[in-house]
Write an enzyme that holds these catalytic residues in place. Sequence first.
Site, PDB file in Angstrom:
ATOM      1  N   ASP A  12       0.840  -1.190   0.000  1.00 47.42           N
ATOM      2  CA  ASP A  12       0.000   0.000   0.000  1.00 47.42           C
ATOM      3  C   ASP A  12       0.872   1.235   0.000  1.00 47.42           C
ATOM      4  OD1 ASP A  12      -2.399   1.365  -0.142  1.00 47.42           O
ATOM      5  OD2 ASP A  12      -2.823   1.250   1.996  1.00 47.42           O
ATOM      6  N   GLY A  13       0.289   2.326  -0.461  1.00 49.16           N
ATOM      7  CA  GLY A  13       0.955   3.617  -0.457  1.00 49.16           C
ATOM      8  C   GLY A  13       0.017   4.667   0.095  1.00 49.16           C
ATOM      9  N   GLU A  50       2.556   3.637  -4.244  1.00 52.71           N
ATOM     10  CA  GLU A  50       1.980   2.314  -4.520  1.00 52.71           C
ATOM     11  C   GLU A  50       2.978   1.459  -5.298  1.00 52.71           C
ATOM     12  OE1 GLU A  50      -0.838   1.175  -3.326  1.00 52.71           O
ATOM     13  OE2 GLU A  50      -2.109   2.902  -2.940  1.00 52.71           O
ATOM     14  N   ASP A  72      -4.462  -2.427  -3.249  1.00 55.20           N
ATOM     15  CA  ASP A  72      -5.729  -1.731  -3.487  1.00 55.20           C
ATOM     16  C   ASP A  72      -5.571  -0.656  -4.557  1.00 55.20           C
ATOM     17  OD1 ASP A  72      -4.405   0.336  -2.164  1.00 55.20           O
ATOM     18  OD2 ASP A  72      -5.667   0.258  -0.379  1.00 55.20           O
ATOM     19  N   HIS A 127      -9.326  -0.232   2.637  1.00 61.90           N
ATOM     20  CA  HIS A 127     -10.068   0.125   3.858  1.00 61.90           C
ATOM     21  C   HIS A 127     -11.280  -0.777   4.062  1.00 61.90           C
ATOM     22  CE1 HIS A 127      -7.505   3.648   3.727  1.00 61.90           C
ATOM     23  NE2 HIS A 127      -7.906   3.833   2.487  1.00 61.90           N
ATOM     24  N   ASP A 137      -1.840  -0.244   5.091  1.00 63.90           N
ATOM     25  CA  ASP A 137      -2.330   1.130   5.078  1.00 63.90           C
ATOM     26  C   ASP A 137      -1.876   1.874   6.340  1.00 63.90           C
ATOM     27  OD1 ASP A 137      -4.151   3.320   4.047  1.00 63.90           O
ATOM     28  OD2 ASP A 137      -5.071   2.918   5.992  1.00 63.90           O
TER      29      ASP A 137
END
Length: 148
Positions: A12-13, A50, A72, A127, A137
């Site tokens: 994740d970023g 990302e 994501d 999320h 995240d």
Amino acid sequence: MYAKKEVTIYTDGACSGNPGPGGWAAILLYKKVEKILSGGEEQTTNNRMELTAAVSALECLKEPCVVELYSDSKYLIDGMEKGWAESWKRNGWKKADKKPALNTDLWDRLLLLTSQHEVRYHWVKGHDINEYNNRCDTIAVSERDKRI
């Protein structure tokens, strides 16, 4: 011939402003071993973070592996799964609309790494209920916040 190791990677970023301070995170899972990687930049974009998470995770693998990579980021997943990055590179880093592709340094590294490993890309809803995506995240946001 030996069987390749199977590794699961979540990435994740995060970015505050776009561009702005950013962070990234990756969780690598191999058997019962978990490795967490993270970092960030003072001035970056969410898409760069990302991509950096995926590149950093794949770069730490010491031998060719079978990789299930979860993110994501539609930018990352579609760029690889739909062949956009390969097409951009083949066309001199130009998109179908003839505009320059962005983040070509990271896409180029990702394409090279994908050729060394058997990588399957999976999109997960951000999320949501995925424990590892949520942990990534949290770590990426923490890295971003260190730079604010």
